[in-house]
Design a protein around this motif. Structure first.
Motif, mmCIF file in Angstrom:
data_model
loop_
_atom_site.group_PDB
_atom_site.id
_atom_site.type_symbol
_atom_site.label_atom_id
_atom_site.label_comp_id
_atom_site.label_asym_id
_atom_site.label_seq_id
_atom_site.Cartn_x
_atom_site.Cartn_y
_atom_site.Cartn_z
ATOM 1 N N MET A 1 -68.094 66.934 15.819
ATOM 2 C CA MET A 1 -67.425 66.876 17.119
ATOM 3 C C MET A 1 -65.959 66.486 16.912
ATOM 4 N N LEU A 2 -65.079 67.143 17.638
ATOM 5 C CA LEU A 2 -63.654 66.909 17.498
ATOM 6 C C LEU A 2 -63.145 66.060 18.657
ATOM 7 N N ALA A 3 -62.344 65.058 18.327
ATOM 8 C CA ALA A 3 -61.741 64.203 19.351
ATOM 9 C C ALA A 3 -60.264 64.050 19.050
ATOM 10 N N ARG A 4 -59.476 63.819 20.116
ATOM 11 C CA ARG A 4 -58.031 63.666 19.943
ATOM 12 C C ARG A 4 -57.560 62.448 20.739
ATOM 13 N N ILE A 5 -56.826 61.544 20.064
ATOM 14 C CA ILE A 5 -56.236 60.356 20.677
ATOM 15 C C ILE A 5 -54.734 60.399 20.440
ATOM 16 N N GLN A 6 -53.964 60.062 21.451
ATOM 17 C CA GLN A 6 -52.513 60.067 21.317
ATOM 18 C C GLN A 6 -52.009 58.657 20.982
ATOM 19 N N SER A 7 -51.141 58.586 19.971
ATOM 20 C CA SER A 7 -50.552 57.314 19.583
ATOM 21 C C SER A 7 -49.055 57.513 19.378
ATOM 22 N N SER A 8 -48.434 56.561 18.708
ATOM 23 C CA SER A 8 -46.997 56.621 18.512
ATOM 24 C C SER A 8 -46.627 55.898 17.224
ATOM 25 N N ALA A 9 -45.556 56.334 16.603
ATOM 26 C CA ALA A 9 -45.018 55.683 15.414
ATOM 27 C C ALA A 9 -43.509 55.568 15.578
ATOM 28 N N VAL A 10 -42.902 54.693 14.797
ATOM 29 C CA VAL A 10 -41.493 54.366 14.973
ATOM 30 C C VAL A 10 -40.711 54.693 13.707
ATOM 31 N N ASP B 1 -36.454 54.345 17.377
ATOM 32 C CA ASP B 1 -37.009 55.384 18.235
ATOM 33 C C ASP B 1 -38.446 55.672 17.835
ATOM 34 N N ALA B 2 -39.249 55.998 18.829
ATOM 35 C CA ALA B 2 -40.664 56.292 18.589
ATOM 36 C C ALA B 2 -40.921 57.783 18.780
ATOM 37 N N PHE B 3 -41.886 58.306 18.053
ATOM 38 C CA PHE B 3 -42.306 59.686 18.232
ATOM 39 C C PHE B 3 -43.821 59.727 18.382
ATOM 40 N N GLN B 4 -44.291 60.727 19.087
ATOM 41 C CA GLN B 4 -45.717 60.843 19.390
ATOM 42 C C GLN B 4 -46.498 61.281 18.160
#
Length: 512
Positions: free
Chosen positions: A1-10, A14-17
């Motif tokens: 099963m495939l799942a997707r979670i959105q996070s962020s890094a710096v 500045d941060a990017f998705q």
């Protein structure tokens, strides 16, 4: 099963998705992570595994692949632990909910499933707002700084189970909003008053001028004359940070691992005083892998104080040239290229000779002319040219030491003078923060007209004292500030005269 979670890094401030894709399938146990993770992110396997089991969930027993997109950007730090764990729970059928697509998630996991704070929470929250997410889920210790961002929900969680319950819809967590009035109240005070310093009225005047125009200043004099005391009181006479300045300063401290403690909105003007053994990288920022801001950026919108200036190593001083001119520092390494803001007031202090007694009225200097020359030569001419105001700090007389308990105007009274001068500069620049110290050539021509007397005096000083073009411009900028303090529209000869006095020390001390 495939799942997707959105996070962020710096990267930088500045941060990017970062999209975390988890694919869990039956088969022989195997766990792989792809997408340019660094060592700290790769080690998340052990933290995530233990946190999932100790929180009462099941770690998939089959083949699990975690992809961190975009694949061409290196991911660093432990902030991806929580979203990776939630992605694994979703891919293995232990988490279902529509909320999972509406929020960014960031947090480091302990082995027991509790969530630890991360660096860069404020840039991540700004990124969540700008990218149209409903909100961001963060550790409880990060929400104080993140809660200042408007139009986005900041959801505090204490552990993996808490985050799971929120995304599952089993509980509602009220978005956190930082109480700015409370933060402002806590930020008030703590800066010593300038009236506590005995004597040195002319140095206090020079500091007032420096604060009014955001000018750099050098104080030179024997040990024990109050140079450090005066410098430490400078933030108390500077205007309070605007909300925009506070937000920009907080972004820098948010990504700085050396800041320590519970991070919140920075409402005090920063005052940084690095030791003279500081390295070039600690001054400018950077690092081999994780780019972090240096002292010039941590002093952004505040004061960078360098005590015992000649004791700093020469390369560490020379790298100050770019931030002093541009208000930012560009760092290029093999793996990254970033820019940190670094608009600060430079305040430096030094002795007139190695033993410090060269200008003392009672003590005898033991230094030879060669020793003095080598000592003063540690400060380069180009760096000295970038310091607007040079002021002598003499030894105090006995009568001054035993004078009144407070001496001269208080910090609050001086700050009112500084604020009026800066208000004039802002009004002249149509509401922009263009302080006199940063006027370019075009603006100087517009804002610094000279009558004939002032022009003749400046010409005489340039010819006789051998000012460089940069020193000439510094005199004009300081003169503009002196006129603003008086509320005068035009620069007069006495403004030029006082500004020239603030350039005389480079001839007295630095030329053999």
């Amino acid at each position: 099963m495939l799942a997707r979670i959105q996070s962020s890094a710096v990267i930088g401030i500045d941060a990017f998705q970062v999209a975390i894709e988890v694919d869990a399938r039956p088969g022989m146990f195997r766990y792989r992570m792809v997408g340019l993770p660094d060592a700290a992110v790769k080690e998340s396997e052990e933290r995530v595994h233990s946190a999932i089991r100790n929180s009462g969930f099941r770690f998939p027993s089959g083949n699990t692949i975690v992809n961190l997109a975009p694949a061409d950007m290196r991911k660093q730090g432990g902030a991806l632990d929580l979203p990776i764990a939630l992605g694994i729970l979703a891919a293995s059928g232990q988490l279902n909910g529509a909320r999972i697509t509406e929020y960014l998630v960031a947090g480091e996991l302990a082995l027991d499933g509790s969530v630890r704070p991360v660096t860069g929470a404020l840039p991540m929250t700004i990124a969540a707002r700008d990218q149209g997410f409903r909100g961001i889920v963060l550790p409880e210790d990060n929400v104080e700084e993140a809660g200042v961002v408007k139009d986005v929900d900041v959801i505090p969680v204490s552990d993996l189970h808490h985050a799971h319950a929120f995304f599952q819809g089993a509980c509602d967590i009220a978005p956190y909003r930082t109480d700015l009035s409370k933060v402002a109240e806590e930020a008030r005070g703590g800066v010593p008053d300038i009236s506590d310093v005995k004597g040195q009225a002319h140095v206090k005047r020079a500091l007032t001028v420096a604060a009014a125009g955001a000018h750099n200043i050098l104080m030179i004099g024997p040990p024990g004359t109050g140079k450090t005391m005066l410098a430490s009181r400078l933030p108390g006479i500077l205007p309070e940070l605007t909300f925009e300045e506070a937000l920009e300063t907080t972004r820098i401290y948010s990504v700085a691992p050396t800041a320590g403690g519970r991070k919140t909105l920075v409402l005090k003007r920063p005052f940084r005083s690095p030791h003279h053994t500081s390295t070039t990288i600690s001054i400018t920022g950077g690092g081999a892998n994780l780019p972090v801001p240096g002292e010039v950026s941590l002093a952004h919108n505040g004061v960078l104080f360098l005590d015992e200036l000649p004791e700093f190593n020469r390369p560490a001083l020379e790298v100050l040239r770019q931030p002093l001119e541009e208000g930012m520092v560009h760092i290029r390494r093999a793996n990254y290229s970033i820019t940190f803001p670094s608009r600060f007031m430079l305040v430096v202090a030094m002795n007139p000779c190695p033993c410090g007694c060269r200008t003392h009225p009672q003590k005898t200097c033991r230094c030879s002319p060669g020793d003095i020359h080598r000592y003063m030569a540690r400060v380069s001419g180009p760096l000295l040219d970038r310091i607007d105001i040079h002021v002598d700090v003499p030894a105090l007389r006995f009568e001054e030491l035993h004078g009144p308990e407070t001496d001269g105007p208080t910090s609050e009274e001086v700050r009112a003078i500084v604020q009026k001068a800066r208000d004039r500069q802002r009004e002249r620049a149509n509401g922009r923060h263009v302080w006199n110290a940063y006027l370019d050539t075009a603006l100087m021509r517009r804002y610094c007209p000279l009558n004939q007397d002032a022009r003749d005096l400046l010409e005489t000083a340039v010819v006789k004292m051998g000012f460089s073009a940069r020193a000439h411009d510094k005199v004009l900028r300081v003169s503009r500030t002196l006129a603003d303090i008086e509320g005068a529209d035009n620069i007069e000869a006495h403004h030029i005269s006082e500004a020239i006095q603030y350039r005389s020390l480079d001839k007295e001390y630095f030329v053999a």
